[in-house]
Design a protein around this motif. Structure first.
Motif, PDB file in Angstrom:
ATOM      1  N   ILE A  50       0.866  -1.175   0.000  1.00  0.00           N
ATOM      2  CA  ILE A  50       0.000   0.000   0.000  1.00  0.00           C
ATOM      3  C   ILE A  50       0.903   1.226   0.000  1.00  0.00           C
ATOM      4  O   ILE A  50       1.743   1.383   0.898  1.00  0.00           O
ATOM      5  CB  ILE A  50      -0.927   0.019   1.235  1.00  0.00           C
ATOM      6  CG1 ILE A  50      -1.773  -1.261   1.278  1.00  0.00           C
ATOM      7  CG2 ILE A  50      -1.819   1.264   1.218  1.00  0.00           C
ATOM      8  CD1 ILE A  50      -2.587  -1.429   2.557  1.00  0.00           C
ATOM      9  N   THR A  51       0.760   2.069  -1.006  1.00  0.00           N
ATOM     10  CA  THR A  51       1.579   3.276  -1.100  1.00  0.00           C
ATOM     11  C   THR A  51       0.763   4.502  -0.694  1.00  0.00           C
ATOM     12  O   THR A  51      -0.467   4.484  -0.750  1.00  0.00           O
ATOM     13  CB  THR A  51       2.141   3.468  -2.516  1.00  0.00           C
ATOM     14  OG1 THR A  51       1.058   3.580  -3.446  1.00  0.00           O
ATOM     15  CG2 THR A  51       3.025   2.301  -2.921  1.00  0.00           C
ATOM     16  N   LEU A 103       7.596   5.622   1.156  1.00  0.00           N
ATOM     17  CA  LEU A 103       7.262   4.600   2.148  1.00  0.00           C
ATOM     18  C   LEU A 103       5.986   3.881   1.748  1.00  0.00           C
ATOM     19  O   LEU A 103       5.090   4.478   1.169  1.00  0.00           O
ATOM     20  CB  LEU A 103       7.061   5.225   3.531  1.00  0.00           C
ATOM     21  CG  LEU A 103       8.296   5.776   4.217  1.00  0.00           C
ATOM     22  CD1 LEU A 103       7.903   6.461   5.519  1.00  0.00           C
ATOM     23  CD2 LEU A 103       9.306   4.679   4.484  1.00  0.00           C
ATOM     24  N   SER A 104       5.934   2.601   2.078  1.00  0.00           N
ATOM     25  CA  SER A 104       4.736   1.819   1.783  1.00  0.00           C
ATOM     26  C   SER A 104       4.488   0.852   2.926  1.00  0.00           C
ATOM     27  O   SER A 104       5.375   0.574   3.729  1.00  0.00           O
ATOM     28  CB  SER A 104       4.900   1.063   0.464  1.00  0.00           C
ATOM     29  OG  SER A 104       5.973   0.140   0.544  1.00  0.00           O
ATOM     30  N   TRP A 105       3.260   0.342   3.001  1.00  0.00           N
ATOM     31  CA  TRP A 105       2.906  -0.662   3.985  1.00  0.00           C
ATOM     32  C   TRP A 105       2.940  -2.012   3.302  1.00  0.00           C
ATOM     33  O   TRP A 105       2.355  -2.194   2.235  1.00  0.00           O
ATOM     34  CB  TRP A 105       1.504  -0.390   4.559  1.00  0.00           C
ATOM     35  CG  TRP A 105       1.201  -1.256   5.730  1.00  0.00           C
ATOM     36  CD1 TRP A 105       0.377  -2.339   5.744  1.00  0.00           C
ATOM     37  CD2 TRP A 105       1.719  -1.140   7.044  1.00  0.00           C
ATOM     38  NE1 TRP A 105       0.360  -2.904   6.996  1.00  0.00           N
ATOM     39  CE2 TRP A 105       1.184  -2.172   7.817  1.00  0.00           C
ATOM     40  CE3 TRP A 105       2.604  -0.245   7.650  1.00  0.00           C
ATOM     41  CZ2 TRP A 105       1.486  -2.351   9.165  1.00  0.00           C
ATOM     42  CZ3 TRP A 105       2.909  -0.421   8.983  1.00  0.00           C
ATOM     43  CH2 TRP A 105       2.347  -1.453   9.724  1.00  0.00           C
ATOM     44  N   CYS A 106       3.646  -2.952   3.883  1.00  0.00           N
ATOM     45  CA  CYS A 106       3.801  -4.287   3.314  1.00  0.00           C
ATOM     46  C   CYS A 106       3.126  -5.292   4.244  1.00  0.00           C
ATOM     47  O   CYS A 106       3.368  -5.275   5.460  1.00  0.00           O
ATOM     48  CB  CYS A 106       5.286  -4.602   3.177  1.00  0.00           C
ATOM     49  SG  CYS A 106       5.643  -6.260   2.579  1.00  0.00           S
ATOM     50  N   LEU A 110      -8.173   1.283   6.395  1.00  0.00           N
ATOM     51  CA  LEU A 110      -7.911   2.539   5.682  1.00  0.00           C
ATOM     52  C   LEU A 110      -9.159   3.411   5.656  1.00  0.00           C
ATOM     53  O   LEU A 110      -9.094   4.618   5.898  1.00  0.00           O
ATOM     54  CB  LEU A 110      -7.439   2.253   4.250  1.00  0.00           C
ATOM     55  CG  LEU A 110      -6.020   1.733   4.083  1.00  0.00           C
ATOM     56  CD1 LEU A 110      -5.842   1.129   2.700  1.00  0.00           C
ATOM     57  CD2 LEU A 110      -5.008   2.838   4.328  1.00  0.00           C
ATOM     58  N   GLN A 111     -10.289   2.791   5.368  1.00  0.00           N
ATOM     59  CA  GLN A 111     -11.549   3.529   5.293  1.00  0.00           C
ATOM     60  C   GLN A 111     -11.947   4.062   6.668  1.00  0.00           C
ATOM     61  O   GLN A 111     -12.336   5.218   6.803  1.00  0.00           O
ATOM     62  CB  GLN A 111     -12.645   2.634   4.727  1.00  0.00           C
ATOM     63  CG  GLN A 111     -13.935   3.360   4.455  1.00  0.00           C
ATOM     64  CD  GLN A 111     -14.961   2.446   3.789  1.00  0.00           C
ATOM     65  OE1 GLN A 111     -15.010   1.247   4.058  1.00  0.00           O
ATOM     66  NE2 GLN A 111     -15.757   3.016   2.919  1.00  0.00           N
ATOM     67  N   GLU A 112     -11.842   3.228   7.687  1.00  0.00           N
ATOM     68  CA  GLU A 112     -12.204   3.640   9.047  1.00  0.00           C
ATOM     69  C   GLU A 112     -11.327   4.787   9.552  1.00  0.00           C
ATOM     70  O   GLU A 112     -11.798   5.658  10.274  1.00  0.00           O
ATOM     71  CB  GLU A 112     -12.085   2.456  10.012  1.00  0.00           C
ATOM     72  CG  GLU A 112     -13.149   1.407   9.821  1.00  0.00           C
ATOM     73  CD  GLU A 112     -12.890   0.156  10.652  1.00  0.00           C
ATOM     74  OE1 GLU A 112     -11.804   0.047  11.286  1.00  0.00           O
ATOM     75  OE2 GLU A 112     -13.766  -0.721  10.667  1.00  0.00           O
ATOM     76  N   GLN A 113     -10.059   4.765   9.180  1.00  0.00           N
ATOM     77  CA  GLN A 113      -9.118   5.788   9.645  1.00  0.00           C
ATOM     78  C   GLN A 113      -9.060   6.991   8.704  1.00  0.00           C
ATOM     79  O   GLN A 113      -8.260   7.899   8.908  1.00  0.00           O
ATOM     80  CB  GLN A 113      -7.722   5.189   9.807  1.00  0.00           C
ATOM     81  CG  GLN A 113      -7.649   4.095  10.842  1.00  0.00           C
ATOM     82  CD  GLN A 113      -7.986   4.601  12.235  1.00  0.00           C
ATOM     83  OE1 GLN A 113      -7.541   5.657  12.648  1.00  0.00           O
ATOM     84  NE2 GLN A 113      -8.786   3.842  12.948  1.00  0.00           N
ATOM     85  N   ASP A 159      -6.293   7.807   2.698  1.00  0.00           N
ATOM     86  CA  ASP A 159      -6.464   7.640   1.257  1.00  0.00           C
ATOM     87  C   ASP A 159      -5.135   7.171   0.647  1.00  0.00           C
ATOM     88  O   ASP A 159      -4.238   7.993   0.444  1.00  0.00           O
ATOM     89  CB  ASP A 159      -6.915   8.966   0.643  1.00  0.00           C
ATOM     90  CG  ASP A 159      -7.236   8.851  -0.828  1.00  0.00           C
ATOM     91  OD1 ASP A 159      -7.616   7.750  -1.283  1.00  0.00           O
ATOM     92  OD2 ASP A 159      -7.107   9.867  -1.535  1.00  0.00           O
ATOM     93  N   PRO A 160      -5.016   5.883   0.361  1.00  0.00           N
ATOM     94  CA  PRO A 160      -3.748   5.401  -0.198  1.00  0.00           C
ATOM     95  C   PRO A 160      -3.554   5.875  -1.642  1.00  0.00           C
ATOM     96  O   PRO A 160      -4.532   6.143  -2.354  1.00  0.00           O
ATOM     97  CB  PRO A 160      -3.889   3.888  -0.154  1.00  0.00           C
ATOM     98  CG  PRO A 160      -5.352   3.650  -0.244  1.00  0.00           C
ATOM     99  CD  PRO A 160      -6.001   4.812   0.475  1.00  0.00           C
TER     100      PRO A 160
END
Length: 78
Positions: free
Chosen positions: A10-11, A47-50, A63-66, A69-70
């Motif tokens: 996720i970027t 940075l990205s989430w892996c 992502l939606q709850e927080q 916006d990726p």
């Protein structure tokens, strides 16, 4: 040789969003970690989430709850 496997990446548009994702995931126990964006993907902040691909639905919900916006969500072998 390091083994490669399929991962969910996720970027984000900025470092602030990437750090917010890390904080949210740690608070909720969601899988994954921050990594540099793989060379096969480009992103503004670097940075990205892996995470494992099996966690895609849960992470999209987070992502939606927080209200994060990726920039993009990818599945790639790294």
């Amino acid at each position: 040789m390091i083994s490669q496997e399929k991962r969910l990446i996720i970027t984000f548009r900025c470092t602030t969003d990437a750090i917010a994702m890390e904080k949210s995931c740690k608070a909720t126990g969601a899988p994954g970690r921050l990594i540099p964006v793989p060379r096969s993907i480009s992103a503004s902040c670097g940075l990205s989430w892996c995470a494992p691909p099996t966690s895609r639905t849960a992470l999209e919900k987070l992502l939606q709850e927080q209200d994060l916006d990726p920039e993009g969500i990818y599945e790639c072998i790294i």
